[in-house]
Design an enzyme around this catalytic site. Structure first.
Site, mmCIF file in Angstrom:
data_model
loop_
_atom_site.group_PDB
_atom_site.id
_atom_site.type_symbol
_atom_site.label_atom_id
_atom_site.label_comp_id
_atom_site.label_asym_id
_atom_site.label_seq_id
_atom_site.Cartn_x
_atom_site.Cartn_y
_atom_site.Cartn_z
ATOM 1 N N GLU A 190 157.034 -16.429 -35.359
ATOM 2 C CA GLU A 190 156.407 -17.496 -36.134
ATOM 3 C C GLU A 190 157.482 -18.539 -36.412
ATOM 4 O O GLU A 190 158.339 -18.341 -37.273
ATOM 5 C CB GLU A 190 155.829 -16.928 -37.439
ATOM 6 C CG GLU A 190 154.773 -15.852 -37.236
ATOM 7 C CD GLU A 190 153.519 -16.362 -36.550
ATOM 8 O OE1 GLU A 190 153.319 -17.605 -36.499
ATOM 9 O OE2 GLU A 190 152.735 -15.540 -36.057
ATOM 10 N N CYS B 125 156.545 -24.513 -42.606
ATOM 11 C CA CYS B 125 156.384 -24.680 -41.157
ATOM 12 C C CYS B 125 155.076 -25.371 -40.805
ATOM 13 O O CYS B 125 154.979 -25.991 -39.746
ATOM 14 C CB CYS B 125 156.484 -23.325 -40.458
ATOM 15 S SG CYS B 125 155.247 -22.123 -41.017
#
Length: 487
Positions: free
Chosen positions: A213, A251
């Protein structure tokens, strides 16, 4: 830091605990999930204090983005666990008479979760929920960049979870390096692409599967909405995504906004108004915006703004206080596309606005850059929506909002290309930490004699019909009513 020998002994003990079947039963899995739920409720005040210490997060932000979100996820897993664990019947063709097949999810074994500092509880415990629901034993490595949160996890998790199955390992890069050199059945890593490459390289030595991720530059495409209400809502959602979620250190936060040139001045004025309404005249004093995590990241952001051409593009904000590690919301209009600001993930409260002649040009702009973790498009234009889905590639696409896709347990969360690989959340977390085993059962009563040598044209004709599921053709061939084709 533990010696490699000590670590290997502990990991072997966890493997043995798993091999003995202690974690496979539904009762054990449920007990771990309930333990996590108790932790989140009983330790909320301590978690809030740790997030305030490490990141300057307000308790409401902490509950919205981490504690409350995790309680939701745990309850969802508890409610769905029986179904997730159940075998799935596989359909077989009529030719497979007296044969049954099913797909059975089974735990992978010993897994490693390396989490990030920006959501230190959310990005540690969200994947842990899936790993425990799937019946694994887990080593969790929190980020040392959020030391108070890391320490709290190490201190309290053993009181709520099975200490023989869940271990928290604290430390810096050297500890992470030591961990990734071990043999695991799965690694899930959240962090930068640079470290992600190191994790993947180390995992390759043991052929360990990885979920990465990562992140990247997530664009927001803002159409020139004609409705004043829609404009207001869109601007509020864009600013909330950028500035109220760990001060842009996320993110999936919006990295930059793409807008038509003719709409840019209107957008800028709306943003100024709504920043004031959301964060006040002095955002730092409002406590509604987190601070930068440490001096290294502060210096990185400061350097981005010190580029003379970038600095000249600032149209709002720009002030920063190194002592408090606070950077006020900053908006930039058309900074140079070749600047570091527009080449690297910003990960902070700096919001570039990039102008285009036509909003449709946003598709080519996005496609000219690495695939993002998320694309956000604010538009009523159905044609643009369809093109955004069909002609771009990203981890997700969200229309008329930002970041909320992370909260949906029924959607996979993950990237593509440089923004990551694999996904989790809800059942996708369970599947990420499971092996789906194919199980087929045959009877001894029925068989197809033409499966075995010696070979001849008659058997070849039977195979031709069988693989087309042409059962009439099989019957005709067996009865000699259909001639065999040559070769």
């Amino acid at each position: 830091m533990e010696t490699p020998g000590d670590l290997e002994v502990q990991l072997e003990g966890m493997r043995e605990y798993y091999r003995n079947g202690n974690t496979r039963g539904a009762s054990w899995r449920k007990s771990q999930l309930r333990g996590l739920c108790r932790l989140l409720k009983e330790r909320e005040a301590e978690m809030n204090a740790a997030l305030e210490c490490d990141l300057g997060k307000h308790p409401v932000e902490s509950y919205r983005d981490e504690i409350g979100s995790l309680i939701k996820s745990v309850n969802y897993a508890l409610g769905c666990l029986k179904g997730w664990m159940s075998a799935e019947k596989a359909r077989l063709p009529l030719a497979a008479a007296l044969t049954t097949a099913e797909i059975i999810p089974e735990p992978l074994g010993l897994v490693l979760i390396i989490s990030s500092w920006n959501f230190p509880f959310g990005l540690s415990l969200e994947p842990l929920i899936g790993a425990l629901a799937a019946g694994n034993v887990v080593v969790l490595k929190p980020s040392e960049v959020a030391p108070r949160c890391s320490s709290l996890l190490a201190d309290v998790l053993p009181a709520y979870l099975d200490p023989k199955a869940v271990k928290v390992v604290e430390g810096g890069p050297a500890v992470s390096e030591q961990l990734i050199q071990q043999k695991w059945d799965k690694i899930l890593f959240t962090g930068s692409a640079r470290v992600g490459r190191m994790v993947m390289a180390a995992a390759a030595n043991h052929l360990t599967p990885v979920t990465l991720e990562l992140g990247g530059k997530c664009p927001a495409v803002l159409d020139s909405l004609s409705n004043s209400w829609a404009r207001k809502v869109a601007v509020q959602r864009i600013l909330g995504s950028k500035f109220s979620a760990c001060a842009g250190q996320a993110c999936i936060a919006i990295d930059y906004v793409l807008v038509e040139t003719k709409f840019s001045s209107t957008l800028l004025e709306l943003m100024k108004v709504w920043i004031g309404k959301m964060l006040g005249e002095n955002p730092r004093e409002s406590r509604s915006m987190a601070r930068i995590v440490n001096k290294n990241h502060f210096s990185r952001l400061k350097t981005l703004l010190e580029d003379p051409n970038v600095k000249a593009s600032i149209v709002y904000g720009g002030s920063m206080d190194e002592n408090s590690l606070f950077i006020e919301p900053t908006i930039l209009l058309d900074p140079p596309l070749e600047s570091d600001l527009m080449q690297d993930e910003i990960f902070g409260p700096l919001l570039p606005i990039i102008t285009l002649k036509k909003i449709e040009d946003s598709i080519n702009f996005i496609n000219s850059r690495p695939k993002p973790l998320a694309i956000y498009a604010f538009t009523h234009n159905d044609s643009l929506r369809k093109r955004m889905v069909a002609e771009t590639s990203s981890g997700s696409v969200t229309f008329n909002d930002a970041m909320i896709q992370y909260m949906a347990d029924t959607l996979p969360f993950g990237g593509i290309g440089e923004s990551g690989m694999g996904n989790y959340h809800g059942k996708f977390s369970f599947d990420t930490f499971s092996h789906h085993k194919a199980v087929l059962r045959r009877s001894f009563l029925v068989d197809f004699w033409f499966r075995f040598p010696p070979w001849n044209d008659h058997k070849l004709q039977l195979f031709r019909s069988m693989y087309l599921f042409d059962y009439l053709g099989v019957l005709l061939t067996v009865l000699g009513l259909r001639k065999s084709k040559q070769g």
